[in-house]
Design a protein around this motif. Structure first.
Motif, PDB file in Angstrom:
ATOM      1  N   ILE A 129       0.847  -1.197   0.000  1.00  0.00           N
ATOM      2  CA  ILE A 129       0.000   0.000   0.000  1.00  0.00           C
ATOM      3  C   ILE A 129       0.877   1.240   0.000  1.00  0.00           C
ATOM      4  CG2 ILE A 129      -1.553   1.336   1.491  1.00  0.00           C
ATOM      5  CD1 ILE A 129      -2.817  -1.415   2.246  1.00  0.00           C
ATOM      6  N   ASP A 130       1.937   1.163   0.789  1.00  0.00           N
ATOM      7  CA  ASP A 130       2.874   2.265   0.900  1.00  0.00           C
ATOM      8  C   ASP A 130       3.595   2.495  -0.428  1.00  0.00           C
ATOM      9  OD1 ASP A 130       4.067   4.133   2.716  1.00  0.00           O
ATOM     10  OD2 ASP A 130       5.924   2.978   2.484  1.00  0.00           O
ATOM     11  N   GLU A 131       4.081   1.411  -1.028  1.00  0.00           N
ATOM     12  CA  GLU A 131       4.844   1.533  -2.271  1.00  0.00           C
ATOM     13  C   GLU A 131       3.976   2.025  -3.416  1.00  0.00           C
ATOM     14  OE1 GLU A 131       6.881  -2.136  -2.921  1.00  0.00           O
ATOM     15  OE2 GLU A 131       8.452  -1.611  -1.481  1.00  0.00           O
ATOM     16  N   ALA A 132       2.716   1.615  -3.420  1.00  0.00           N
ATOM     17  CA  ALA A 132       1.823   2.055  -4.496  1.00  0.00           C
ATOM     18  C   ALA A 132       1.258   3.442  -4.189  1.00  0.00           C
ATOM     19  CB  ALA A 132       0.693   1.053  -4.687  1.00  0.00           C
ATOM     20  N   GLN A 133       1.621   3.992  -3.036  1.00  0.00           N
ATOM     21  CA  GLN A 133       1.125   5.302  -2.595  1.00  0.00           C
ATOM     22  C   GLN A 133      -0.390   5.382  -2.695  1.00  0.00           C
ATOM     23  OE1 GLN A 133       3.671   7.402  -5.293  1.00  0.00           O
ATOM     24  NE2 GLN A 133       5.156   7.866  -3.696  1.00  0.00           N
ATOM     25  N   LEU A 134      -1.030   4.329  -2.194  1.00  0.00           N
ATOM     26  CA  LEU A 134      -2.486   4.255  -2.234  1.00  0.00           C
ATOM     27  C   LEU A 134      -3.071   5.141  -1.140  1.00  0.00           C
ATOM     28  CD1 LEU A 134      -4.746   2.553  -3.682  1.00  0.00           C
ATOM     29  CD2 LEU A 134      -4.774   1.167  -1.618  1.00  0.00           C
ATOM     30  N   GLN A 135      -4.067   5.918  -1.525  1.00  0.00           N
ATOM     31  CA  GLN A 135      -4.744   6.807  -0.581  1.00  0.00           C
ATOM     32  C   GLN A 135      -5.738   5.982   0.236  1.00  0.00           C
ATOM     33  OE1 GLN A 135      -4.851  10.427  -0.544  1.00  0.00           O
ATOM     34  NE2 GLN A 135      -6.377  10.304   1.083  1.00  0.00           N
ATOM     35  N   LEU A 136      -5.605   6.010   1.563  1.00  0.00           N
ATOM     36  CA  LEU A 136      -6.510   5.207   2.400  1.00  0.00           C
ATOM     37  C   LEU A 136      -7.727   6.008   2.847  1.00  0.00           C
ATOM     38  CD1 LEU A 136      -4.043   3.194   4.652  1.00  0.00           C
ATOM     39  CD2 LEU A 136      -5.426   2.343   2.765  1.00  0.00           C
ATOM     40  N   ILE A 137      -8.736   5.293   3.344  1.00  0.00           N
ATOM     41  CA  ILE A 137      -9.912   5.958   3.906  1.00  0.00           C
ATOM     42  C   ILE A 137      -9.516   6.714   5.173  1.00  0.00           C
ATOM     43  CG2 ILE A 137     -11.646   4.345   3.050  1.00  0.00           C
ATOM     44  CD1 ILE A 137     -11.518   2.872   5.727  1.00  0.00           C
ATOM     45  N   ASP A 138     -10.376   7.659   5.588  1.00  0.00           N
ATOM     46  CA  ASP A 138     -10.149   8.369   6.849  1.00  0.00           C
ATOM     47  C   ASP A 138     -10.037   7.353   7.977  1.00  0.00           C
ATOM     48  OD1 ASP A 138     -10.177  10.830   5.766  1.00  0.00           O
ATOM     49  OD2 ASP A 138     -12.174  11.400   6.477  1.00  0.00           O
ATOM     50  N   GLY A 139      -9.062   7.537   8.837  1.00  0.00           N
ATOM     51  CA  GLY A 139      -8.895   6.583   9.930  1.00  0.00           C
ATOM     52  C   GLY A 139      -7.941   5.481   9.521  1.00  0.00           C
ATOM     53  N   GLY A 140      -7.693   5.380   8.206  1.00  0.00           N
ATOM     54  CA  GLY A 140      -6.669   4.482   7.683  1.00  0.00           C
ATOM     55  C   GLY A 140      -6.850   3.034   8.077  1.00  0.00           C
ATOM     56  N   VAL A 141      -5.723   2.381   8.236  1.00  0.00           N
ATOM     57  CA  VAL A 141      -5.709   0.953   8.518  1.00  0.00           C
ATOM     58  C   VAL A 141      -6.438   0.635   9.831  1.00  0.00           C
ATOM     59  CG1 VAL A 141      -4.194  -1.001   8.983  1.00  0.00           C
ATOM     60  CG2 VAL A 141      -3.589   0.620   7.206  1.00  0.00           C
ATOM     61  N   ARG A 142      -6.357   1.544  10.799  1.00  0.00           N
ATOM     62  CA  ARG A 142      -7.022   1.318  12.095  1.00  0.00           C
ATOM     63  C   ARG A 142      -8.520   1.128  11.929  1.00  0.00           C
ATOM     64  NH1 ARG A 142      -4.235   3.086  17.077  1.00  0.00           N
ATOM     65  NH2 ARG A 142      -6.228   2.588  18.019  1.00  0.00           N
ATOM     66  N   ARG A 143      -9.110   1.885  11.013  1.00  0.00           N
ATOM     67  CA  ARG A 143     -10.556   1.797  10.806  1.00  0.00           C
ATOM     68  C   ARG A 143     -10.925   0.384  10.321  1.00  0.00           C
ATOM     69  NH1 ARG A 143     -14.641   4.423   7.596  1.00  0.00           N
ATOM     70  NH2 ARG A 143     -16.515   3.340   8.316  1.00  0.00           N
ATOM     71  N   TYR A 144     -10.158  -0.131   9.338  1.00  0.00           N
ATOM     72  CA  TYR A 144     -10.391  -1.504   8.872  1.00  0.00           C
ATOM     73  C   TYR A 144     -10.220  -2.482  10.034  1.00  0.00           C
ATOM     74  CZ  TYR A 144      -9.889   0.024   3.962  1.00  0.00           C
ATOM     75  OH  TYR A 144     -10.038   0.626   2.745  1.00  0.00           O
ATOM     76  N   ALA A 145      -9.143  -2.271  10.793  1.00  0.00           N
ATOM     77  CA  ALA A 145      -8.801  -3.209  11.860  1.00  0.00           C
ATOM     78  C   ALA A 145      -9.909  -3.281  12.903  1.00  0.00           C
ATOM     79  CB  ALA A 145      -7.485  -2.795  12.512  1.00  0.00           C
ATOM     80  N   GLU A 146     -10.475  -2.134  13.247  1.00  0.00           N
ATOM     81  CA  GLU A 146     -11.485  -2.138  14.305  1.00  0.00           C
ATOM     82  C   GLU A 146     -12.780  -2.814  13.853  1.00  0.00           C
ATOM     83  OE1 GLU A 146     -11.183   1.961  15.385  1.00  0.00           O
ATOM     84  OE2 GLU A 146      -9.316   1.563  16.477  1.00  0.00           O
ATOM     85  N   LEU A 147     -13.164  -2.565  12.603  1.00  0.00           N
ATOM     86  CA  LEU A 147     -14.356  -3.235  12.063  1.00  0.00           C
ATOM     87  C   LEU A 147     -14.167  -4.751  12.057  1.00  0.00           C
ATOM     88  CD1 LEU A 147     -15.413  -1.073   8.998  1.00  0.00           C
ATOM     89  CD2 LEU A 147     -16.810  -1.630  10.985  1.00  0.00           C
ATOM     90  N   ILE A 148     -13.007  -5.168  11.559  1.00  0.00           N
ATOM     91  CA  ILE A 148     -12.709  -6.593  11.434  1.00  0.00           C
ATOM     92  C   ILE A 148     -12.676  -7.259  12.812  1.00  0.00           C
ATOM     93  CG2 ILE A 148     -10.838  -8.190  10.838  1.00  0.00           C
ATOM     94  CD1 ILE A 148     -11.506  -7.306   8.247  1.00  0.00           C
TER      95      ILE A 148
END
Lengths: 202, 202
Positions: A129-148
């Motif tokens: 994700i970092d290498e592709a410079q992908l723009q993440l949603i607000d809250g970033g990876v943490r937001r995905y992590a908390e939902l999961i």
């Protein structure tokens, strides 16, 4: 029933059944003569499971065998359940777990042993994700992590504790079979959301 | 810079760079003589992207090429963005989309065109769960679907609309690169939840 009947009942060709028997994915039938064996409901159930693993879950035969071995062996402790599933399914990303992945799970307050294969997978995913410079949603990876994590707690509550076998089965299969479900749902959800955002009349 | 410098700057071996050039994954450099070419920052960026796709996202070279083609071609309409990503990544599950999958997306109120590849993937995933008689969480597949849809709407809002190229790039890469992230997070979340439920002292 004989192998031809097992084939009809399960929808799996006889040659494929013989292959699974040879590879040790399917347990042998009861020998009734030197060349004939009887099969029962347990063989039908197992064939369904094998087909589910090598079909939709798209596991290689070797990985399917590792998962089935995990299902078959009763665990020494309940905590090992998911460790085994995780190891059987471990990615071969070749990326060592790194500081960023460790920092993330620590920040989330997740207790993850060092050496857990999914930690290396997480490191690889973050790096991509970092290498592709992908723009993440607000809250970033943490937001995905908390939902999961919310769902994971509920999933664990479906793991029965009556017998070790049923516990392993649910834990391992839950890991393997829910992943393709989530991927398919996510692509469809993106499609629907894209239609709403960009579709005609918007 | 020359190919040897590009190799040093990107960390990708020269032989691999030549292979990507031959396969059309990487664009040619500026020829300075019959046997030499100059490369620039755009080549480094592209190499990072290729590595992210064939590495952590674990795409085959053919699929990576299809995804890169989607990134390169400007779309005729914004709605096509995700359609393309979806087609490039389509599973070869061999299961036709079926009534159960269609009924589910209809119940969810998602607008999904018939023939969308992920609909067949959904059918395959549901069938596998059914065949393995996997016990689902309360609320079942709908619960997963609703959580995933929440995030999908936010993900779509990260898709820029300034240029078609940047829109396609974000949409396609978002589809490809977030999937391994979610899988890794889910396995870790299950591990953490299992520790809390079954670990020592509980």
């Amino acid at each position: 029933m004989r192998i031809s009947e097992l084939s009809r009942a399960s929808g799996v060709p006889t040659a494929t059944i013989k292959f699974y028997l040879r590879e040790g994915l399917l347990h042998s039938g009861q020998l009734t003569s030197a060349t004939q064996a009887q099969y029962d409901q347990s063989h039908i159930t197992r064939l369904r499971l094998i087909r589910a693993l090598v079909g939709p879950a798209r596991l290689s035969l070797a990985t399917a065998k590792a998962v089935l071995d995990a299902v078959d062996r009763p665990p020494e402790s309940p905590l090992e359940l998911l460790g085994r599933a995780s190891v059987a399914l471990a990615g071969r990303s070749g990326v060592p777990e790194d500081a960023a992945a460790r920092e993330l799970v620590d920040q989330l307050g997740w207790q993850i042993e060092s050496g857990t294969p999914a930690l290396a997978d997480l490191a690889a995913a973050l790096q991509a994700i970092d290498e592709a410079q992908l723009q993440l949603i607000d809250g970033g990876v943490r937001r995905y992590a908390e939902l999961i994590h919310q769902v994971a707690v509920d999933e664990l509550s479906t793991v029965p504790t009556d017998t070790p076998e049923s516990a392993v089965r649910q834990a391992v299969l839950g890991t393997v079979l829910i992943e393709p479900l989530l991927t398919a749902l996510r692509r469809l959800a993106l499609q629907d959301a894209a239609g709403r955002r960009f579709g005609p009349g918007r």
